[in-house]
Design a protein around this motif. Structure first.
Motif, mmCIF file in Angstrom:
data_model
loop_
_atom_site.group_PDB
_atom_site.id
_atom_site.type_symbol
_atom_site.label_atom_id
_atom_site.label_comp_id
_atom_site.label_asym_id
_atom_site.label_seq_id
_atom_site.Cartn_x
_atom_site.Cartn_y
_atom_site.Cartn_z
ATOM 1 N N GLY A 76 0.692 -1.204 -0.233
ATOM 2 C CA GLY A 76 0.189 0.159 0.035
ATOM 3 C C GLY A 76 0.873 1.306 0.056
ATOM 4 N N ARG A 77 2.166 1.065 0.425
ATOM 5 C CA ARG A 77 3.113 2.251 0.460
ATOM 6 C C ARG A 77 4.155 2.310 -0.755
ATOM 7 N NH1 ARG A 77 4.843 1.498 6.501
ATOM 8 N NH2 ARG A 77 4.718 -0.775 5.743
ATOM 9 N N ARG A 78 4.514 0.946 -1.319
ATOM 10 C CA ARG A 78 5.482 0.939 -2.115
ATOM 11 C C ARG A 78 4.940 1.439 -3.415
ATOM 12 N NH1 ARG A 78 8.595 -4.559 -2.063
ATOM 13 N NH2 ARG A 78 10.078 -3.371 -3.359
ATOM 14 N N ARG A 79 5.680 1.925 -4.266
ATOM 15 C CA ARG A 79 5.269 2.470 -5.583
ATOM 16 C C ARG A 79 6.654 2.306 -6.676
ATOM 17 N NH1 ARG A 79 -0.252 3.332 -6.626
ATOM 18 N NH2 ARG A 79 -1.345 3.817 -4.517
ATOM 19 N N ILE A 80 6.141 2.130 -7.958
ATOM 20 C CA ILE A 80 7.401 2.177 -8.767
ATOM 21 C C ILE A 80 7.589 3.781 -9.124
ATOM 22 C CG2 ILE A 80 8.110 1.407 -11.185
ATOM 23 C CD1 ILE A 80 6.199 -0.941 -10.613
ATOM 24 N N LYS A 81 8.824 4.083 -9.004
ATOM 25 C CA LYS A 81 9.045 5.383 -9.405
ATOM 26 C C LYS A 81 9.716 5.663 -10.868
ATOM 27 C CE LYS A 81 10.417 6.430 -4.363
ATOM 28 N NZ LYS A 81 11.579 6.743 -3.781
ATOM 29 N N LYS A 82 9.310 6.636 -11.393
ATOM 30 C CA LYS A 82 9.744 6.968 -12.878
ATOM 31 C C LYS A 82 11.239 6.982 -12.841
ATOM 32 C CE LYS A 82 5.746 9.499 -14.575
ATOM 33 N NZ LYS A 82 5.236 10.957 -15.136
ATOM 34 N N LYS A 83 11.932 7.218 -11.833
ATOM 35 C CA LYS A 83 13.417 7.328 -12.048
ATOM 36 C C LYS A 83 13.971 5.878 -11.569
ATOM 37 C CE LYS A 83 14.147 11.941 -11.814
ATOM 38 N NZ LYS A 83 14.646 13.233 -11.140
ATOM 39 N N CYS A 84 13.033 4.681 -11.326
ATOM 40 C CA CYS A 84 13.767 3.564 -10.952
ATOM 41 C C CYS A 84 14.745 2.920 -12.104
ATOM 42 C CB CYS A 84 12.751 2.424 -10.494
ATOM 43 S SG CYS A 84 11.614 1.982 -12.106
ATOM 44 N N TYR A 85 15.501 2.125 -11.672
ATOM 45 C CA TYR A 85 16.695 1.523 -12.668
ATOM 46 C C TYR A 85 16.132 0.980 -13.985
ATOM 47 C CZ TYR A 85 20.740 -0.947 -14.414
ATOM 48 O OH TYR A 85 21.388 -1.277 -15.306
ATOM 49 N N ILE A 86 15.158 0.333 -13.797
ATOM 50 C CA ILE A 86 14.479 -0.280 -15.215
ATOM 51 C C ILE A 86 13.921 0.831 -16.071
ATOM 52 C CG2 ILE A 86 12.096 -1.202 -14.283
ATOM 53 C CD1 ILE A 86 12.682 -3.784 -15.796
ATOM 54 N N ALA A 99 2.394 3.962 -18.143
ATOM 55 C CA ALA A 99 1.087 3.693 -17.639
ATOM 56 C C ALA A 99 1.340 2.846 -16.350
ATOM 57 C CB ALA A 99 0.258 2.974 -18.641
ATOM 58 N N PHE A 100 0.732 3.420 -15.094
ATOM 59 C CA PHE A 100 0.911 3.006 -14.093
ATOM 60 C C PHE A 100 -0.353 2.321 -13.383
ATOM 61 C CE2 PHE A 100 4.191 6.096 -13.914
ATOM 62 C CZ PHE A 100 5.360 5.226 -13.423
ATOM 63 N N SER A 101 -0.497 1.202 -13.056
ATOM 64 C CA SER A 101 -1.707 0.652 -12.541
ATOM 65 C C SER A 101 -1.615 -0.473 -11.373
ATOM 66 C CB SER A 101 -2.478 -0.304 -13.615
ATOM 67 O OG SER A 101 -1.426 -1.226 -14.163
ATOM 68 N N ASP A 102 -2.626 -0.599 -10.521
ATOM 69 C CA ASP A 102 -2.762 -1.549 -9.410
ATOM 70 C C ASP A 102 -3.586 -2.713 -9.755
ATOM 71 O OD1 ASP A 102 -1.273 0.623 -8.049
ATOM 72 O OD2 ASP A 102 -2.942 1.486 -7.146
ATOM 73 N N HIS A 103 -2.962 -3.911 -9.321
ATOM 74 C CA HIS A 103 -3.679 -5.098 -9.658
ATOM 75 C C HIS A 103 -3.715 -6.029 -8.339
ATOM 76 C CE1 HIS A 103 -3.291 -4.531 -13.894
ATOM 77 N NE2 HIS A 103 -2.345 -3.735 -13.525
ATOM 78 N N TRP A 118 -0.344 -5.509 -6.524
ATOM 79 C CA TRP A 118 0.720 -5.516 -7.327
ATOM 80 C C TRP A 118 0.641 -4.315 -8.177
ATOM 81 C CZ3 TRP A 118 5.047 -8.747 -8.123
ATOM 82 C CH2 TRP A 118 5.217 -9.978 -7.259
ATOM 83 N N HIS A 119 1.843 -3.363 -8.179
ATOM 84 C CA HIS A 119 1.918 -2.254 -8.668
ATOM 85 C C HIS A 119 2.765 -2.406 -10.033
ATOM 86 C CE1 HIS A 119 1.444 2.076 -9.191
ATOM 87 N NE2 HIS A 119 2.732 2.206 -9.166
ATOM 88 N N ARG A 120 2.066 -1.921 -11.027
ATOM 89 C CA ARG A 120 2.547 -2.193 -12.470
ATOM 90 C C ARG A 120 2.892 -1.001 -13.500
ATOM 91 N NH1 ARG A 120 -1.075 -6.024 -16.208
ATOM 92 N NH2 ARG A 120 0.173 -7.609 -14.857
#
Length: 211
Positions: A76-86, A99-103, A118-120
């Motif tokens: 609920g707190r962790r998000r994928i950041k736009k500046k993450c490595y991948i 596109a960011f989405s939750d599953h 799961w954050h995508r």
């Protein structure tokens, strides 16, 4: 091919109609130079990267339309950041969006609380030239080795819309390539037959040895 047609959930090989499972880390070389001194064998990782790259290059050509899906568990707190490595290894340019989405339909049996999902992040409309494939593959191979960098925490799926297949390198041990049609994977099966994971070889041969 719509990315929703193939279930992006590990183990990809067992969750989809047709699949190949390859051994990436060469057992004959070995991970360790010295386990006692925690000294890793660089030859092992170089060979694993070469195998992964060769399989990728067979499955994807320069003109194929590609999407990359990166997903990770969130409490609920962790998000994928736009500046993450991948995401930094992808040239999104001005015409491509992330596109960011939750599953909650992914790994639903293991989601115990309403806040868990799961954050995508999905980047579409790509070609091979837009992606630093080698760096992403290396980071995935390093998944279980905290002393090695770069490393990716999460799951990465390469979707080939042109050919109708999905490739997932889950760590140094193996790579899954799946498709909706058996014929899509026939060339991969023949070219890289020696790299098929022995544990699943009998099943794979049963499916693909006869057209």
């Amino acid at each position: 091919m719509s990315q929703n047609e193939i279930k992006l959930e590990r183990p990809l090989f067992y969750n989809n109609p047709f699949g190949l499972r390859f051994e990436i880390g060469p057992a004959e070389i070995g991970v360790w130079v010295s386990r006692e001194r925690r000294q890793l064998n660089e030859k092992y990782f170089n060979a694993a990267l070469e195998r992964a790259q060769n399989i990728f290059d067979t499955a994807f050509t320069l003109t194929d339309e590609i999407s990359i899906v990166y997903q990770m568990f969130s409490d609920g707190r962790r998000r994928i950041k736009k500046k993450c490595y991948i995401l930094r290894q992808i040239n999104t340019g001005s015409t491509k969006e992330i596109a960011f989405s939750d599953h909650r339909e992914l790994y639903s049996e293991s989601l115990g609380y309403k806040c868990e999902f799961w954050h995508r992040a999905t980047v579409s409309g790509l070609t091979v030239a837009d992606i630093n494939i080698k760096k992403i593959l290396l980071a995935l191979i390093n998944t279980d080795f905290g002393s090695r960098q770069p490393v990716i925490a999460g799951e990465c799926y390469f979707i080939n819309h042109t050919k109708g297949l999905v490739l997932s390198l889950y760590d140094d041990r193996g790579m899954d390539v799946v498709a909706l049609k058996k014929e899509t994977l026939q060339a991969l099966y023949k070219i890289h037959n020696k790299l098929l994971l022995n544990y699943d070889r009998a099943h794979i041969d049963q499916v693909f040895s006869h057209i």
